[in-house]
Design a protein around this motif. Structure first.
Motif, PDB file in Angstrom:
ATOM      1  N   LEU A   1       0.823  -1.209   0.000  1.00 48.90           N
ATOM      2  CA  LEU A   1       0.000   0.000   0.000  1.00 48.90           C
ATOM      3  C   LEU A   1       0.857   1.260   0.000  1.00 48.90           C
ATOM      4  O   LEU A   1       0.513   2.240  -0.662  1.00 48.90           O
ATOM      5  N   GLU A   2       1.960   1.241   0.680  1.00 45.25           N
ATOM      6  CA  GLU A   2       2.850   2.406   0.694  1.00 45.25           C
ATOM      7  C   GLU A   2       3.703   2.460  -0.573  1.00 45.25           C
ATOM      8  O   GLU A   2       3.951   3.535  -1.112  1.00 45.25           O
ATOM      9  N   ILE A   3       4.115   1.306  -1.035  1.00 44.70           N
ATOM     10  CA  ILE A   3       4.987   1.242  -2.213  1.00 44.70           C
ATOM     11  C   ILE A   3       4.285   1.753  -3.469  1.00 44.70           C
ATOM     12  O   ILE A   3       4.887   2.456  -4.274  1.00 44.70           O
ATOM     13  N   ILE A   4       2.996   1.434  -3.628  1.00 47.57           N
ATOM     14  CA  ILE A   4       2.301   1.805  -4.872  1.00 47.57           C
ATOM     15  C   ILE A   4       1.923   3.284  -4.927  1.00 47.57           C
ATOM     16  O   ILE A   4       1.338   3.733  -5.903  1.00 47.57           O
ATOM     17  N   LYS A   5       2.311   4.047  -3.924  1.00 48.75           N
ATOM     18  CA  LYS A   5       2.055   5.489  -3.946  1.00 48.75           C
ATOM     19  C   LYS A   5       3.110   6.246  -4.743  1.00 48.75           C
ATOM     20  O   LYS A   5       3.024   7.463  -4.871  1.00 48.75           O
ATOM     21  N   SER A   6       4.077   5.532  -5.277  1.00 56.42           N
ATOM     22  CA  SER A   6       5.038   6.147  -6.195  1.00 56.42           C
ATOM     23  C   SER A   6       4.877   5.462  -7.551  1.00 56.42           C
ATOM     24  O   SER A   6       4.429   4.311  -7.626  1.00 56.42           O
ATOM     25  N   ILE A   7       5.241   6.160  -8.597  1.00 59.35           N
ATOM     26  CA  ILE A   7       5.101   5.584  -9.939  1.00 59.35           C
ATOM     27  C   ILE A   7       5.965   4.335 -10.095  1.00 59.35           C
ATOM     28  O   ILE A   7       5.452   3.294 -10.542  1.00 59.35           O
ATOM     29  N   PRO A   8       7.251   4.367  -9.709  1.00 57.14           N
ATOM     30  CA  PRO A   8       8.040   3.133  -9.820  1.00 57.14           C
ATOM     31  C   PRO A   8       7.475   2.003  -8.952  1.00 57.14           C
ATOM     32  O   PRO A   8       7.484   0.839  -9.348  1.00 57.14           O
ATOM     33  N   GLY A   9       6.971   2.362  -7.773  1.00 47.15           N
ATOM     34  CA  GLY A   9       6.392   1.353  -6.888  1.00 47.15           C
ATOM     35  C   GLY A   9       5.154   0.709  -7.486  1.00 47.15           C
ATOM     36  O   GLY A   9       4.964  -0.510  -7.392  1.00 47.15           O
ATOM     37  N   LEU A  10       4.302   1.513  -8.117  1.00 52.94           N
ATOM     38  CA  LEU A  10       3.091   0.982  -8.748  1.00 52.94           C
ATOM     39  C   LEU A  10       3.452   0.070  -9.916  1.00 52.94           C
ATOM     40  O   LEU A  10       2.904  -1.028 -10.049  1.00 52.94           O
ATOM     41  N   THR A  11       4.384   0.496 -10.737  1.00 53.60           N
ATOM     42  CA  THR A  11       4.770  -0.338 -11.891  1.00 53.60           C
ATOM     43  C   THR A  11       5.494  -1.607 -11.431  1.00 53.60           C
ATOM     44  O   THR A  11       5.251  -2.680 -11.982  1.00 53.60           O
ATOM     45  N   ASN A  12       6.350  -1.491 -10.404  1.00 56.79           N
ATOM     46  CA  ASN A  12       7.023  -2.683  -9.886  1.00 56.79           C
ATOM     47  C   ASN A  12       6.029  -3.633  -9.224  1.00 56.79           C
ATOM     48  O   ASN A  12       6.139  -4.855  -9.370  1.00 56.79           O
ATOM     49  N   GLY A  13       5.074  -3.073  -8.485  1.00 55.10           N
ATOM     50  CA  GLY A  13       4.045  -3.903  -7.859  1.00 55.10           C
ATOM     51  C   GLY A  13       3.213  -4.634  -8.895  1.00 55.10           C
ATOM     52  O   GLY A  13       2.899  -5.823  -8.738  1.00 55.10           O
ATOM     53  N   LEU A  14       2.879  -3.948  -9.971  1.00 55.34           N
ATOM     54  CA  LEU A  14       2.116  -4.575 -11.053  1.00 55.34           C
ATOM     55  C   LEU A  14       2.932  -5.683 -11.711  1.00 55.34           C
ATOM     56  O   LEU A  14       2.423  -6.780 -11.960  1.00 55.34           O
ATOM     57  N   ALA A  15       4.207  -5.426 -11.968  1.00 59.83           N
ATOM     58  CA  ALA A  15       5.078  -6.443 -12.572  1.00 59.83           C
ATOM     59  C   ALA A  15       5.197  -7.658 -11.651  1.00 59.83           C
ATOM     60  O   ALA A  15       5.160  -8.809 -12.109  1.00 59.83           O
ATOM     61  N   TYR A  16       5.314  -7.403 -10.353  1.00 66.47           N
ATOM     62  CA  TYR A  16       5.403  -8.491  -9.379  1.00 66.47           C
ATOM     63  C   TYR A  16       4.137  -9.341  -9.413  1.00 66.47           C
ATOM     64  O   TYR A  16       4.201 -10.578  -9.475  1.00 66.47           O
ATOM     65  N   LEU A  17       2.969  -8.696  -9.374  1.00 67.15           N
ATOM     66  CA  LEU A  17       1.711  -9.448  -9.401  1.00 67.15           C
ATOM     67  C   LEU A  17       1.556 -10.214 -10.705  1.00 67.15           C
ATOM     68  O   LEU A  17       1.112 -11.375 -10.698  1.00 67.15           O
ATOM     69  N   ASP A  18       1.894  -9.578 -11.815  1.00 67.68           N
ATOM     70  CA  ASP A  18       1.806 -10.281 -13.104  1.00 67.68           C
ATOM     71  C   ASP A  18       2.698 -11.514 -13.115  1.00 67.68           C
ATOM     72  O   ASP A  18       2.327 -12.559 -13.645  1.00 67.68           O
TER      73      ASP A  18
END
Length: 125
Positions: free
Chosen positions: A102-119
């Motif tokens: 939840l804290e990580i996805i508040k940054s653009i790199p965090g959101l894209t990395n989180g999405l890549a991780y989930l994918d």
């Protein structure tokens, strides 16, 4: 711009705004949390929830909302549609991501990395 083109743009804005609000609700996000993810103010999120504001196509918030909805869909698939599981995952420490998602996805790199991780978790090779 033709009336048909304008209608299509309005439909995309409305659909993405609604999908973003519904994803945030399913994840139990506060207005402040969603505002942090999209890079908008908390009052803007409040207006989105009341259907008084739509994200503008081509804006940074529109692009981040599209990524956020993709993030939600990937997490929802992994959680088997169980909102409680998705909410718990979002709020708990994740060693692979290096913090609470939840804290990580508040940054653009965090959101894209989180999405890549989930994918990558959705379709392991």
């Amino acid at each position: 711009m033709s009336v048909q083109t304008q209608k299509a743009m309005n439909d995309r804005r409305r659909v993405l705004t609604l999908a973003t609000v519904r994803a945030a609700e399913a994840l139990g996000l506060s207005g402040k949390d969603l505002a942090g993810i999209l890079g908008v103010s908390a009052p803007t999120v409040s207006r989105m929830r009341k259907d008084e504001f739509q994200l503008q196509e081509g804006s940074k918030a529109f692009e981040l909302a599209a990524l956020f909805v993709r993030f939600f869909r990937a997490l929802d698939a992994i959680a088997g549609g169980d909102d409680r599981v998705a909410q718990a995952w979002l709020r708990n420490q994740n060693v692979a991501l290096g913090g609470r998602p939840l804290e990580i996805i508040k940054s653009i790199p965090g959101l894209t990395n989180g999405l890549a991780y989930l994918d990558s978790r959705r379709a392991p090779i």
